[in-house]
Design a protein around this motif. Structure first.
Motif, PDB file in Angstrom:
ATOM      1  N   ILE A 158       0.832  -1.213   0.000  1.00 10.40           N
ATOM      2  CA  ILE A 158       0.000   0.000   0.000  1.00 10.40           C
ATOM      3  C   ILE A 158       0.860   1.253   0.000  1.00 10.40           C
ATOM      4  O   ILE A 158       0.523   2.254  -0.618  1.00 10.40           O
ATOM      5  CB  ILE A 158      -0.960  -0.011   1.208  1.00 10.40           C
ATOM      6  N   GLY A 159       1.983   1.205   0.700  1.00 14.88           N
ATOM      7  CA  GLY A 159       2.914   2.328   0.674  1.00 14.88           C
ATOM      8  C   GLY A 159       2.634   3.415   1.685  1.00 14.88           C
ATOM      9  O   GLY A 159       3.347   4.415   1.725  1.00 14.88           O
ATOM     10  N   LEU A 160       1.604   3.248   2.548  1.00 15.40           N
ATOM     11  CA  LEU A 160       1.286   4.243   3.581  1.00 15.40           C
ATOM     12  C   LEU A 160       0.637   3.536   4.750  1.00 15.40           C
ATOM     13  O   LEU A 160      -0.365   2.833   4.585  1.00 15.40           O
ATOM     14  CB  LEU A 160       0.355   5.324   3.035  1.00 15.40           C
ATOM     15  N   THR A 161       1.203   3.717   5.958  1.00 16.84           N
ATOM     16  CA  THR A 161       0.632   3.136   7.171  1.00 16.84           C
ATOM     17  C   THR A 161       0.787   4.117   8.320  1.00 16.84           C
ATOM     18  O   THR A 161       1.594   5.042   8.263  1.00 16.84           O
ATOM     19  CB  THR A 161       1.341   1.823   7.562  1.00 16.84           C
ATOM     20  N   GLN A 162      -0.007   3.875   9.367  1.00 23.17           N
ATOM     21  CA  GLN A 162       0.126   4.657  10.587  1.00 23.17           C
ATOM     22  C   GLN A 162       0.279   3.705  11.776  1.00 23.17           C
ATOM     23  O   GLN A 162      -0.335   2.634  11.806  1.00 23.17           O
ATOM     24  CB  GLN A 162      -1.098   5.547  10.805  1.00 23.17           C
ATOM     25  N   VAL A 163       1.124   4.093  12.725  1.00 22.54           N
ATOM     26  CA  VAL A 163       1.296   3.335  13.963  1.00 22.54           C
ATOM     27  C   VAL A 163       0.886   4.235  15.116  1.00 22.54           C
ATOM     28  O   VAL A 163       1.263   5.409  15.163  1.00 22.54           O
ATOM     29  CB  VAL A 163       2.759   2.873  14.139  1.00 22.54           C
ATOM     30  N   ARG A 164       0.124   3.688  16.062  1.00 24.35           N
ATOM     31  CA  ARG A 164      -0.354   4.446  17.220  1.00 24.35           C
ATOM     32  C   ARG A 164       0.168   3.829  18.513  1.00 24.35           C
ATOM     33  O   ARG A 164       0.555   2.672  18.548  1.00 24.35           O
ATOM     34  CB  ARG A 164      -1.880   4.493  17.222  1.00 24.35           C
ATOM     35  N   GLY A 165       0.168   4.651  19.558  1.00 23.97           N
ATOM     36  CA  GLY A 165       0.636   4.181  20.853  1.00 23.97           C
ATOM     37  C   GLY A 165       2.141   4.200  20.994  1.00 23.97           C
ATOM     38  O   GLY A 165       2.703   3.499  21.846  1.00 23.97           O
ATOM     39  N   VAL A 166       2.808   5.018  20.188  1.00 21.87           N
ATOM     40  CA  VAL A 166       4.271   5.102  20.235  1.00 21.87           C
ATOM     41  C   VAL A 166       4.680   6.023  21.386  1.00 21.87           C
ATOM     42  O   VAL A 166       4.102   7.104  21.542  1.00 21.87           O
ATOM     43  CB  VAL A 166       4.831   5.652  18.907  1.00 21.87           C
ATOM     44  N   PRO A 167       5.654   5.656  22.206  1.00 18.96           N
ATOM     45  CA  PRO A 167       6.114   6.577  23.254  1.00 18.96           C
ATOM     46  C   PRO A 167       6.566   7.899  22.639  1.00 18.96           C
ATOM     47  O   PRO A 167       7.100   7.938  21.532  1.00 18.96           O
ATOM     48  CB  PRO A 167       7.299   5.827  23.875  1.00 18.96           C
ATOM     49  N   THR A 168       6.357   8.971  23.367  1.00 17.66           N
ATOM     50  CA  THR A 168       6.687  10.300  22.842  1.00 17.66           C
ATOM     51  C   THR A 168       8.035  10.815  23.325  1.00 17.66           C
ATOM     52  O   THR A 168       8.376  11.981  23.091  1.00 17.66           O
ATOM     53  CB  THR A 168       5.588  11.313  23.220  1.00 17.66           C
ATOM     54  N   ALA A 169       8.804   9.967  23.978  1.00 20.05           N
ATOM     55  CA  ALA A 169      10.161  10.375  24.364  1.00 20.05           C
ATOM     56  C   ALA A 169      11.026  10.484  23.121  1.00 20.05           C
ATOM     57  O   ALA A 169      10.964   9.615  22.236  1.00 20.05           O
ATOM     58  CB  ALA A 169      10.765   9.369  25.337  1.00 20.05           C
ATOM     59  N   PRO A 170      11.834  11.542  22.998  1.00 19.02           N
ATOM     60  CA  PRO A 170      12.732  11.656  21.841  1.00 19.02           C
ATOM     61  C   PRO A 170      13.590  10.407  21.686  1.00 19.02           C
ATOM     62  O   PRO A 170      14.090   9.852  22.673  1.00 19.02           O
ATOM     63  CB  PRO A 170      13.576  12.888  22.181  1.00 19.02           C
ATOM     64  N   GLY A 171      13.728   9.943  20.467  1.00 22.81           N
ATOM     65  CA  GLY A 171      14.514   8.750  20.193  1.00 22.81           C
ATOM     66  C   GLY A 171      13.716   7.468  20.152  1.00 22.81           C
ATOM     67  O   GLY A 171      14.239   6.422  19.751  1.00 22.81           O
ATOM     68  N   SER A 172      12.443   7.504  20.562  1.00 26.82           N
ATOM     69  CA  SER A 172      11.626   6.288  20.557  1.00 26.82           C
ATOM     70  C   SER A 172      11.457   5.720  19.152  1.00 26.82           C
ATOM     71  O   SER A 172      11.297   4.507  18.988  1.00 26.82           O
ATOM     72  CB  SER A 172      10.245   6.577  21.167  1.00 26.82           C
ATOM     73  N   LEU A 173      11.476   6.592  18.168  1.00 29.99           N
ATOM     74  CA  LEU A 173      11.316   6.154  16.779  1.00 29.99           C
ATOM     75  C   LEU A 173      12.366   5.114  16.401  1.00 29.99           C
ATOM     76  O   LEU A 173      12.090   4.172  15.650  1.00 29.99           O
ATOM     77  CB  LEU A 173      11.415   7.368  15.846  1.00 29.99           C
ATOM     78  N   GLN A 174      13.570   5.278  16.907  1.00 30.01           N
ATOM     79  CA  GLN A 174      14.666   4.387  16.522  1.00 30.01           C
ATOM     80  C   GLN A 174      14.364   2.933  16.858  1.00 30.01           C
ATOM     81  O   GLN A 174      14.716   2.022  16.098  1.00 30.01           O
ATOM     82  CB  GLN A 174      15.961   4.837  17.210  1.00 30.01           C
ATOM     83  N   LEU A 175      13.677   2.696  17.971  1.00 30.49           N
ATOM     84  CA  LEU A 175      13.400   1.332  18.407  1.00 30.49           C
ATOM     85  C   LEU A 175      12.490   0.601  17.434  1.00 30.49           C
ATOM     86  O   LEU A 175      12.735  -0.557  17.084  1.00 30.49           O
ATOM     87  CB  LEU A 175      12.787   1.343  19.810  1.00 30.49           C
ATOM     88  N   ILE A 176      11.431   1.269  16.981  1.00 33.11           N
ATOM     89  CA  ILE A 176      10.507   0.580  16.075  1.00 33.11           C
ATOM     90  C   ILE A 176      11.097   0.489  14.671  1.00 33.11           C
ATOM     91  O   ILE A 176      10.903  -0.511  13.972  1.00 33.11           O
ATOM     92  CB  ILE A 176       9.119   1.255  16.064  1.00 33.11           C
ATOM     93  N   ALA A 177      11.849   1.494  14.250  1.00 36.12           N
ATOM     94  CA  ALA A 177      12.481   1.421  12.934  1.00 36.12           C
ATOM     95  C   ALA A 177      13.446   0.247  12.869  1.00 36.12           C
ATOM     96  O   ALA A 177      13.523  -0.461  11.857  1.00 36.12           O
ATOM     97  CB  ALA A 177      13.207   2.730  12.626  1.00 36.12           C
ATOM     98  N   GLN A 178      14.138   0.006  13.961  1.00 42.35           N
ATOM     99  CA  GLN A 178      15.115  -1.085  13.978  1.00 42.35           C
ATOM    100  C   GLN A 178      14.466  -2.451  14.101  1.00 42.35           C
ATOM    101  O   GLN A 178      15.164  -3.465  13.993  1.00 42.35           O
ATOM    102  CB  GLN A 178      16.123  -0.855  15.111  1.00 42.35           C
ATOM    103  N   ARG A 179      13.155  -2.508  14.297  1.00 39.99           N
ATOM    104  CA  ARG A 179      12.449  -3.788  14.182  1.00 39.99           C
ATOM    105  C   ARG A 179      12.475  -4.270  12.736  1.00 39.99           C
ATOM    106  O   ARG A 179      12.278  -5.458  12.455  1.00 39.99           O
ATOM    107  CB  ARG A 179      11.000  -3.660  14.663  1.00 39.99           C
ATOM    108  N   ILE A 180      12.690  -3.326  11.807  1.00 38.96           N
ATOM    109  CA  ILE A 180      12.819  -3.697  10.392  1.00 38.96           C
ATOM    110  C   ILE A 180      14.280  -3.961  10.068  1.00 38.96           C
ATOM    111  O   ILE A 180      14.657  -5.040   9.629  1.00 38.96           O
ATOM    112  CB  ILE A 180      12.264  -2.582   9.484  1.00 38.96           C
ATOM    113  N   SER A 181      15.123  -2.943  10.301  1.00 41.23           N
ATOM    114  CA  SER A 181      16.544  -3.100   9.982  1.00 41.23           C
ATOM    115  C   SER A 181      17.285  -1.870  10.492  1.00 41.23           C
ATOM    116  O   SER A 181      16.734  -1.068  11.239  1.00 41.23           O
ATOM    117  CB  SER A 181      16.729  -3.259   8.465  1.00 41.23           C
ATOM    118  N   PHE A 182      18.529  -1.746  10.044  1.00 41.56           N
ATOM    119  CA  PHE A 182      19.307  -0.581  10.436  1.00 41.56           C
ATOM    120  C   PHE A 182      18.825   0.660   9.694  1.00 41.56           C
ATOM    121  O   PHE A 182      18.273   0.591   8.596  1.00 41.56           O
ATOM    122  CB  PHE A 182      20.806  -0.808  10.179  1.00 41.56           C
ATOM    123  N   ILE A 183      19.028   1.813  10.315  1.00 43.96           N
ATOM    124  CA  ILE A 183      18.560   3.089   9.775  1.00 43.96           C
ATOM    125  C   ILE A 183      19.588   3.635   8.794  1.00 43.96           C
ATOM    126  O   ILE A 183      20.796   3.526   9.004  1.00 43.96           O
ATOM    127  CB  ILE A 183      18.312   4.082  10.926  1.00 43.96           C
TER     128      ILE A 183
END
Length: 387
Positions: A158-183
């Motif tokens: 589809i090429g577009l998704t949304q994820v909810r319930g993500v912690p709002t602490a700076p840097g939290s994005l890195q954890l879920i991105a790395q569930r796929i692979s390295f950034i």
């Protein structure tokens, strides 16, 4: 019916149909399958793909044999189906090969087999303004590989998704991105902060509206996936806008073939520079694969250089470019939604164009973080999870 086993591969191949008969002809081996299909395999192809331990290193599953090391006129001395249902070949030089029937069927290159595999490949789901946005839960994605696989397939198709319930602490994005692979790091960093600032080195770091675009079209390879994670969003305005670039290209091909062809063939230069970098890339706005399917959109008007093409082509390019931009503004293609704290977008940056309405920084703070991962990493992760 015997069960197929893995041969020179990390995957196993199901036995769709057993080997029913085999003939050795002048340049090829002709296989008849139990379901009636006929598949020719050239001698050179079979020797090149021998899976034995002398030809393929059993630890890495990588080939060590090179076809140049076999005689150009090498042919089988004997061909048969063994008691386990495998194809056995005794070559004239004394080498022996044994092929699993499931592997052979999965790699057969007769017209029917190739068409069958092409039809089974994942296809992009083209969407417009009425898209039912795929939404996923952060905790599930972090702890459940089945949920993770569903998310990644949605990103791929589809090429577009949304994820909810993500912690709002700076840097939290890195954890879920790395569930796929390295950034993938860029000149904006590993994680980049999308905030309005006085010394902005990109329009993204202002309060201006951003027109629909792909990120980093100035690079030879645009990032495959982009993440945008909302930490704070108290400012008025700033809604996110998306269009499916593949759907627009498909509509353009149907409604205005000359403009579609121009955007596929005439390269455009994109540029981005600051005090420490100067990136430039010359490429068409629409990229096609070997089968003529759209595989990439490259677009950012605010990073575009002056058009440079022949006198004859210049009017064609402008007409096509204007038409493409006009289509991105049509309500039928546009999906708009405000991103709230604890939510993130994950989308295919080489397909899905994104934009932002202007916002008023005087009405509240606005802080997003973003990062990139290449599309290859997404596809690899899907295959690993599936197996």
């Amino acid at each position: 019916m015997p069960t197929a086993v893995a041969v020179a591969d990390f995957r196993s191949f199901p036995l769709i149909s057993a080997l029913n008969g085999v003939q050795n002809l002048a340049e090829q081996v002709l296989i008849e399958w139990a379901d009636g299909r006929i598949s020719p395999f050239h001698h050179v192809w079979l020797r090149d793909n021998c899976p034995c331990p002398d030809c393929v290193y059993s630890v890495t599953r990588e080939q060590v044999f090179e076809i140049i090391d076999a005689p150009a006129d090498l042919a089988p001395a004997a061909v048969r189906i063994d008691s386990d249902g495998y194809l056995r070949i005794d070559w004239q030089d004394g080498h022996r090969s044994r092929f699993d029937a499931g592997w052979l069927r999965a790699h057969a290159y007769d017209d029917d087999s190739r068409a069958e595999r092409l039809a089974a490949k994942p296809r992009a789901y083209l969407w417009r303004s009425d898209l039912q946005l795929p939404v996923f839960d952060y905790a599930a994605l972090m702890n459940d590989n089945a949920a993770l696989l569903q998310w990644l397939i949605a990103v791929r198709d589809i090429g577009l998704t949304q994820v909810r319930g993500v912690p709002t602490a700076p840097g939290s994005l890195q954890l879920i991105a790395q569930r796929i692979s390295f950034i993938r790091e860029s000149n904006f960093g590993v994680l980049f902060n999308v905030q309005s600032k006085a010394d902005a080195d990109s329009n993204a770091y202002t309060a201006f509206n951003l027109p629909l675009h792909t990120d980093l079209p100035t690079r030879e390879l645009q990032p495959g996936l982009q993440f945008l994670h909302c930490l704070v969003n108290d400012a008025e305005g700033g809604e996110s806008i998306f269009v499916d670039g593949f759907a627009i290209a498909d509509a353009l091909r149907e409604e205005d073939p000359p403009s579609f062809q121009a955007l596929c063939e005439i390269p455009v230069e994109f540029r981005n520079k600051d005090r420490h970098s100067d990136y430039r890339c010359l490429a068409p706005i629409i990229a096609l694969d070997a089968l003529g399917r759209v595989t990439e959109i490259r677009m950012a008007n605010f990073l575009r250089g002056a058009f440079e093409t022949s006198v004859e082509q210049m009017p064609k390019l402008y007409r096509a470019y204007r038409r493409f931009i006009a289509m991105t503004r049509e309500p039928r293609f546009r999906l708009m939604q405000r991103l709230n704290p604890g939510e993130l977008w994950c989308f295919d940056n080489r397909r899905t164009l994104h934009a932002r309405n202007a916002f008023d920084p005087a009405t509240g703070a606005r802080h997003f973080q973003g990062c990139y991962i290449d599309r290859d990493e997404l596809l690899s992760r899907i295959l690993v999870l599936q197996r």
